[in-house]
Enzyme design. Structure first.
Site, mmCIF file in Angstrom:
data_model
loop_
_atom_site.group_PDB
_atom_site.id
_atom_site.type_symbol
_atom_site.label_atom_id
_atom_site.label_comp_id
_atom_site.label_asym_id
_atom_site.label_seq_id
_atom_site.Cartn_x
_atom_site.Cartn_y
_atom_site.Cartn_z
ATOM 1 N N ASN A 8 -8.748 -0.915 1.077
ATOM 2 C CA ASN A 8 -7.885 0.040 1.779
ATOM 3 C C ASN A 8 -7.656 1.212 0.825
ATOM 4 O O ASN A 8 -6.859 1.113 -0.099
ATOM 5 C CB ASN A 8 -6.552 -0.628 2.163
ATOM 6 N N LYS A 10 -6.224 3.878 1.431
ATOM 7 C CA LYS A 10 -4.978 4.591 1.746
ATOM 8 C C LYS A 10 -5.254 6.110 1.751
ATOM 9 O O LYS A 10 -6.367 6.519 2.081
ATOM 10 C CB LYS A 10 -3.872 4.184 0.770
ATOM 11 N N HIS A 95 -0.149 -2.046 8.914
ATOM 12 C CA HIS A 95 0.119 -2.042 7.477
ATOM 13 C C HIS A 95 1.609 -1.761 7.253
ATOM 14 O O HIS A 95 2.207 -0.965 7.991
ATOM 15 C CB HIS A 95 -0.745 -0.990 6.781
ATOM 16 N N GLU A 97 3.057 0.036 5.242
ATOM 17 C CA GLU A 97 3.372 1.462 5.036
ATOM 18 C C GLU A 97 3.522 2.174 6.377
ATOM 19 O O GLU A 97 4.307 3.115 6.506
ATOM 20 C CB GLU A 97 2.285 2.095 4.147
ATOM 21 N N GLU A 166 0.366 -9.482 3.417
ATOM 22 C CA GLU A 166 0.668 -8.523 2.353
ATOM 23 C C GLU A 166 2.174 -8.490 2.106
ATOM 24 O O GLU A 166 2.902 -7.772 2.810
ATOM 25 C CB GLU A 166 0.194 -7.127 2.754
ATOM 26 N N GLY A 172 1.179 -2.339 -4.468
ATOM 27 C CA GLY A 172 1.218 -1.192 -5.379
ATOM 28 C C GLY A 172 2.206 -1.351 -6.522
ATOM 29 O O GLY A 172 2.499 -0.387 -7.228
ATOM 30 N N SER A 208 -1.494 -6.010 -4.868
ATOM 31 C CA SER A 208 -1.843 -6.001 -6.295
ATOM 32 C C SER A 208 -2.938 -7.011 -6.643
ATOM 33 O O SER A 208 -2.955 -7.570 -7.733
ATOM 34 C CB SER A 208 -0.595 -6.234 -7.162
#
Ligand code: 13P
Length: 248
Positions: A8, A10, A95, A97, A166, A172, A208
């Protein structure tokens, strides 16, 4: 089960950086197809570039989001049919985010997954708890509710998706779920999928994941691959992850 390793990217990349990264990945993989499935979920403006650079390689093209609508007056959105035009095979939906920054609900995520299936793409449905939810002991309830909304919308077609666990607090941050934490959630998700008649659905881990921890994570029962952010932008690291997924 053959492992699925999805990158991904991003909102990262440029024409020049993508070319360098994809060239390095192709060179690193050589002419042998890896023994795992590799998908690269790139930003929408770079789909054409990535399609060209991936042609003839064993790596699949992926996208990071799709509209819940079929077509029409939805400024800024990208439809599933448009992804098909670029030979996209996988698409991330839900996701964290997007759930956090764009207010995506479980129902919207389910609608997007349904659009993808109708267009012949594989949705990678993301689920995961926040740190506060984990500390409140709600992890399993949260991920089951997120996945449950998708199962309710897709019914028998749930068997055609991939799921990515996730944990939001691990994305991150350099803070990875321990193998035990990940294993427990993966077991719960697999059990839920099995009850829905979708026992073969792969459940990826994301958060991560990197060249150092990939082996231990993929060695856990029920971890069927990875959804990788930061480490997928560095060719050497991503190649090591692919290689680790090819031997497990
Ligand atoms: P990182 O690998 O950068 O933690 O990102 C994980 C992720 O969100 C992949 O979708």
């Amino acid at each position: 089960m053959r492992k699925l390793i999805a990158a991904n990217w991003k909102m990262n990349g440029s024409l020049a950086a993508n070319q360098a990264l994809l060239d390095a990945l192709r060179t690193g993989l050589g002419s042998e197809a890896p023994a795992c499935t590799v998908a690269l979920c790139v930003p929408a403006p770079y789909l054409a570039q990535a399609q060209g650079l991936l042609s003839g390689s064993a790596m699949q093209l992926g996208a990071q989001d799709v509209s819940a609508h079929e077509a029409g007056a939805y400024t800024g959105e990208v439809s599933a049919a448009m992804l098909v035009d670029f030979a996209v095979r996988y698409c991330i939906v839900g996701h964290s985010e997007r759930r956090q920054c764009h207010g995506e609900t479980d129902a919207m995520v389910a609608a997007k997954a349904a659009r993808l299936l109708a267009a012949g793409l594989v949705p990678i449905v993301c689920v995961g708890e926040t740190l506060a939810q984990r500390e409140a002991g709600q992890t399993e309830a949260v991920v089951r509710a997120q996945l449950g909304a998708v199962i309710a919308a897709l019914g028998a077609r749930t068997s055609e998706i991939a799921v990515a666990y996730e944990p939001v607090w691990a994305i991150g941050t350099g803070r990875t779920a321990t193998p035990e934490q990940a294993r427990a959630v993966h077991a719960a998700l697999h059990e839920q999928l099995q009850r829905a008649g979708a026992a073969g659905v792969p459940v990826l881990y994301g958060g991560s994941m990197n060249a150092q921890n990939v082996r231990e994570l993929l060695a856990q029962p029920g971890i069927d691959g990875g959804l990788i952010g930061g480490a997928s932008l560095k060719a050497a690291d991503f190649l090591q992850i692919i290689s680790a997924a090819s031997v497990n």
